[in-house]
Design a protein around this motif. Structure first.
Motif, PDB file in Angstrom:
ATOM      1  N   ALA A  50      -8.193  15.979  -3.008  1.00  0.00           N
ATOM      2  CA  ALA A  50      -8.983  16.943  -2.251  1.00  0.00           C
ATOM      3  C   ALA A  50      -9.070  16.533  -0.791  1.00  0.00           C
ATOM      4  O   ALA A  50      -9.265  17.368   0.095  1.00  0.00           O
ATOM      5  CB  ALA A  50     -10.388  17.059  -2.847  1.00  0.00           C
ATOM      6  N   GLU A  51      -8.914  15.224  -0.520  1.00  0.00           N
ATOM      7  CA  GLU A  51      -8.973  14.697   0.835  1.00  0.00           C
ATOM      8  C   GLU A  51      -7.590  14.210   1.228  1.00  0.00           C
ATOM      9  O   GLU A  51      -6.596  14.448   0.552  1.00  0.00           O
ATOM     10  CB  GLU A  51     -10.004  13.572   0.948  1.00  0.00           C
ATOM     11  N   LYS A  52      -7.502  13.509   2.344  1.00  0.00           N
ATOM     12  CA  LYS A  52      -6.241  12.980   2.845  1.00  0.00           C
ATOM     13  C   LYS A  52      -6.142  11.490   2.542  1.00  0.00           C
ATOM     14  O   LYS A  52      -7.128  10.767   2.584  1.00  0.00           O
ATOM     15  CB  LYS A  52      -6.172  13.212   4.361  1.00  0.00           C
ATOM     16  N   ALA A  53      -4.934  11.026   2.242  1.00  0.00           N
ATOM     17  CA  ALA A  53      -4.664   9.588   2.142  1.00  0.00           C
ATOM     18  C   ALA A  53      -3.414   9.298   2.959  1.00  0.00           C
ATOM     19  O   ALA A  53      -2.375   9.916   2.743  1.00  0.00           O
ATOM     20  CB  ALA A  53      -4.472   9.161   0.693  1.00  0.00           C
ATOM     21  N   LEU A  54      -3.538   8.374   3.911  1.00  0.00           N
ATOM     22  CA  LEU A  54      -2.386   7.982   4.724  1.00  0.00           C
ATOM     23  C   LEU A  54      -1.967   6.578   4.311  1.00  0.00           C
ATOM     24  O   LEU A  54      -1.663   6.344   3.161  1.00  0.00           O
ATOM     25  CB  LEU A  54      -2.733   8.098   6.211  1.00  0.00           C
ATOM     26  N   GLY A  55      -1.933   5.620   5.248  1.00  0.00           N
ATOM     27  CA  GLY A  55      -1.513   4.282   4.874  1.00  0.00           C
ATOM     28  C   GLY A  55      -2.370   3.709   3.755  1.00  0.00           C
ATOM     29  O   GLY A  55      -3.593   3.880   3.754  1.00  0.00           O
ATOM     30  N   LEU A  56      -1.748   3.032   2.804  1.00  0.00           N
ATOM     31  CA  LEU A  56      -2.442   2.499   1.633  1.00  0.00           C
ATOM     32  C   LEU A  56      -2.480   0.968   1.638  1.00  0.00           C
ATOM     33  O   LEU A  56      -1.643   0.313   2.242  1.00  0.00           O
ATOM     34  CB  LEU A  56      -1.745   2.942   0.342  1.00  0.00           C
ATOM     35  N   ASP A  57      -3.451   0.423   0.917  1.00  0.00           N
ATOM     36  CA  ASP A  57      -3.439  -0.967   0.492  1.00  0.00           C
ATOM     37  C   ASP A  57      -4.117  -1.015  -0.872  1.00  0.00           C
ATOM     38  O   ASP A  57      -4.786  -0.044  -1.272  1.00  0.00           O
ATOM     39  CB  ASP A  57      -4.151  -1.875   1.499  1.00  0.00           C
ATOM     40  N   VAL A  58      -3.938  -2.121  -1.598  1.00  0.00           N
ATOM     41  CA  VAL A  58      -4.496  -2.238  -2.945  1.00  0.00           C
ATOM     42  C   VAL A  58      -5.417  -3.444  -2.990  1.00  0.00           C
ATOM     43  O   VAL A  58      -4.997  -4.577  -2.704  1.00  0.00           O
ATOM     44  CB  VAL A  58      -3.377  -2.363  -4.000  1.00  0.00           C
ATOM     45  N   PHE A  59      -6.681  -3.194  -3.337  1.00  0.00           N
ATOM     46  CA  PHE A  59      -7.688  -4.243  -3.512  1.00  0.00           C
ATOM     47  C   PHE A  59      -7.644  -4.718  -4.954  1.00  0.00           C
ATOM     48  O   PHE A  59      -7.752  -3.908  -5.879  1.00  0.00           O
ATOM     49  CB  PHE A  59      -9.078  -3.692  -3.175  1.00  0.00           C
ATOM     50  N   VAL A  60      -7.479  -6.044  -5.156  1.00  0.00           N
ATOM     51  CA  VAL A  60      -7.428  -6.618  -6.497  1.00  0.00           C
ATOM     52  C   VAL A  60      -8.429  -7.755  -6.584  1.00  0.00           C
ATOM     53  O   VAL A  60      -8.424  -8.670  -5.752  1.00  0.00           O
ATOM     54  CB  VAL A  60      -6.015  -7.128  -6.847  1.00  0.00           C
ATOM     55  N   ASN A  61      -9.280  -7.699  -7.600  1.00  0.00           N
ATOM     56  CA  ASN A  61     -10.220  -8.774  -7.906  1.00  0.00           C
ATOM     57  C   ASN A  61     -10.201  -8.957  -9.418  1.00  0.00           C
ATOM     58  O   ASN A  61     -10.883  -8.253 -10.149  1.00  0.00           O
ATOM     59  CB  ASN A  61     -11.616  -8.437  -7.405  1.00  0.00           C
ATOM     60  N   GLY A  62      -9.386  -9.903  -9.886  1.00  0.00           N
ATOM     61  CA  GLY A  62      -9.193 -10.034 -11.326  1.00  0.00           C
ATOM     62  C   GLY A  62      -8.490  -8.806 -11.869  1.00  0.00           C
ATOM     63  O   GLY A  62      -7.409  -8.447 -11.420  1.00  0.00           O
ATOM     64  N   SER A  63      -9.132  -8.155 -12.829  1.00  0.00           N
ATOM     65  CA  SER A  63      -8.552  -6.929 -13.396  1.00  0.00           C
ATOM     66  C   SER A  63      -9.040  -5.678 -12.681  1.00  0.00           C
ATOM     67  O   SER A  63      -8.623  -4.568 -13.024  1.00  0.00           O
ATOM     68  CB  SER A  63      -8.893  -6.837 -14.889  1.00  0.00           C
ATOM     69  N   ASP A 107      -8.767 -11.639  -0.263  1.00  0.00           N
ATOM     70  CA  ASP A 107      -9.774 -12.633  -0.635  1.00  0.00           C
ATOM     71  C   ASP A 107     -11.055 -11.899  -1.038  1.00  0.00           C
ATOM     72  O   ASP A 107     -11.872 -11.564  -0.187  1.00  0.00           O
ATOM     73  CB  ASP A 107     -10.048 -13.575   0.538  1.00  0.00           C
ATOM     74  N   PRO A 108     -11.246 -11.637  -2.348  1.00  0.00           N
ATOM     75  CA  PRO A 108     -12.413 -10.846  -2.762  1.00  0.00           C
ATOM     76  C   PRO A 108     -13.748 -11.540  -2.538  1.00  0.00           C
ATOM     77  O   PRO A 108     -14.786 -10.889  -2.522  1.00  0.00           O
ATOM     78  CB  PRO A 108     -12.160 -10.609  -4.260  1.00  0.00           C
ATOM     79  N   THR A 109     -13.755 -12.870  -2.336  1.00  0.00           N
ATOM     80  CA  THR A 109     -15.018 -13.558  -2.079  1.00  0.00           C
ATOM     81  C   THR A 109     -15.411 -13.510  -0.612  1.00  0.00           C
ATOM     82  O   THR A 109     -16.566 -13.758  -0.267  1.00  0.00           O
ATOM     83  CB  THR A 109     -14.940 -15.031  -2.523  1.00  0.00           C
ATOM     84  N   ASP A 110     -14.454 -13.216   0.260  1.00  0.00           N
ATOM     85  CA  ASP A 110     -14.722 -13.107   1.700  1.00  0.00           C
ATOM     86  C   ASP A 110     -13.796 -12.028   2.259  1.00  0.00           C
ATOM     87  O   ASP A 110     -12.937 -12.301   3.091  1.00  0.00           O
ATOM     88  CB  ASP A 110     -14.493 -14.450   2.386  1.00  0.00           C
ATOM     89  N   TYR A 239       1.306  -2.141  -3.100  1.00  0.00           N
ATOM     90  CA  TYR A 239       1.732  -2.836  -4.314  1.00  0.00           C
ATOM     91  C   TYR A 239       0.534  -3.390  -5.067  1.00  0.00           C
ATOM     92  O   TYR A 239      -0.374  -3.990  -4.476  1.00  0.00           O
ATOM     93  CB  TYR A 239       2.681  -3.977  -3.958  1.00  0.00           C
ATOM     94  N   SER A 240       0.518  -3.215  -6.400  1.00  0.00           N
ATOM     95  CA  SER A 240      -0.512  -3.785  -7.265  1.00  0.00           C
ATOM     96  C   SER A 240       0.079  -4.923  -8.079  1.00  0.00           C
ATOM     97  O   SER A 240       1.029  -4.717  -8.848  1.00  0.00           O
ATOM     98  CB  SER A 240      -1.082  -2.729  -8.217  1.00  0.00           C
ATOM     99  N   SER A 241      -0.469  -6.120  -7.918  1.00  0.00           N
ATOM    100  CA  SER A 241      -0.010  -7.272  -8.685  1.00  0.00           C
ATOM    101  C   SER A 241      -0.455  -7.204 -10.139  1.00  0.00           C
ATOM    102  O   SER A 241       0.101  -7.901 -10.997  1.00  0.00           O
ATOM    103  CB  SER A 241      -0.541  -8.562  -8.049  1.00  0.00           C
TER     104      SER A 241
END
Length: 281
Positions: A50-63, A107-110, A239-241
């Motif tokens: 419904a909205e726009k998405a341009l450049g992406l990144d993937v946040f990973v913290n465990g699962s 770095d999900p802790t910082d 990319y998602s690890s």
């Protein structure tokens, strides 16, 4: 002389980015499809937005996985869960109203985040999820588009056709040519590639995605493949690890924005775990 000046001013007036940050008006074009390895892309999911998405990144913290996409209309970075559903927002700096790329420090802790802007020459930086922002010079200037972080260095495309930048914000940078990319580069992501860093690049005006390997000093072209779904423009890659897949932001011929997910295979290329890649730095 007056007529000539008028023409120059008129041309300059049209040399501005559209609402997706694209300076080019060219149609889709074919790539130089050479390389040492065949690339296969398989679409796994496609979510109209419904909205726009341009450049992406993937946040990973465990699962836990969130896909981050910039929206320069709402002036936010939208987070999506792995079903493509909106899962929260980060508000951009008011001056960052032509945002395209977003990258975090893995770095999900910082956690810290950088964004760029096609109307100015700086990167915006926050370490409190958008409560406040500061700026540093952008090595690609206002041509910076897709961004990512490889565990040591940040990367971005140059939307003006000037290849890629590998850099440390505010301290150093290197420009790397990617002549195989047809048209103006848009999205970018990094991923493990043997003991090296893989780099995938999308283009505004080419219906192909291009794959490279960076060994710390040399960029090797691995090959390109057709986008895994029909699209008018490609914008972002992430990319998602966790799933070993790449998320993809694009727009269809009806001007609907999409978030997609695809698997990828590069023949004869063994990809190690992202954790072992980072350990090597």
């Amino acid at each position: 002389m007056i007529k000539l000046l008028f023409v120059v001013v008129l041309v300059a007036a049209f040399a501005i980015a559209d609402d997706d940050g694209c300076f080019s008006t060219e149609g889709c074009i074919n790539p130089q499809n050479s390389g040492s390895d065949a690339v296969t892309l398989t679409l796994l999911n496609d979510w109209p937005l419904a909205e726009k998405a341009l450049g992406l990144d993937v946040f990973v913290n465990g699962s836990t996985v969130y896909i981050l996409g910039a929206d320069n209309v709402l002036d936010i970075v939208q987070a999506y869960d792995v079903t493509g559903a909106p899962a929260g927002v980060m508000t951009l700096d008011p001056a960052n109203d032509s945002c395209f790329g977003v990258a975090w420090n893995d770095d999900p802790t910082d956690d810290t985040y950088y964004t760029n802007d096609w109307s100015d020459n700086v990167l915006y930086y926050t370490d409190n999820f958008g409560s406040s922002w500061t700026t540093v010079p952008n090595p690609a200037g206002s041509n910076s588009r897709g961004m990512d972080f490889d565990g040591t260095d940040y990367w971005c495309t140059n939307g003006g056709g000037g290849g890629l930048w590998r850099f440390q914000p505010g301290t150093g940078q290197e420009n790397i040519a990617v002549p195989e990319v047809a048209g103006n580069p848009s999205g970018l992501t990094v991923f493990p590639s043997g003991g090296n860093i893989g780099v995938a690049v999308a283009s505004y005006s080419s219906n192909y995605i291009y794959f490279y390997e960076w060994n710390g000093s040399t960029m090797t072209f691995l090959g390109s493949a057709s986008c895994p779904a029909t699209c008018a423009s490609s914008f972002g890659l992430g990319y998602s690890s966790v799933s070993n897949t790449i998320y993809w932001a694009f727009k269809d011929s009806s001007n609907v924005y999409h978030l997609g997910e695809f698997s990828f295979t590069i023949t004869a290329l063994e990809r190690s775990s992202w954790g072992s890649i980072k350990t090597s730095f």
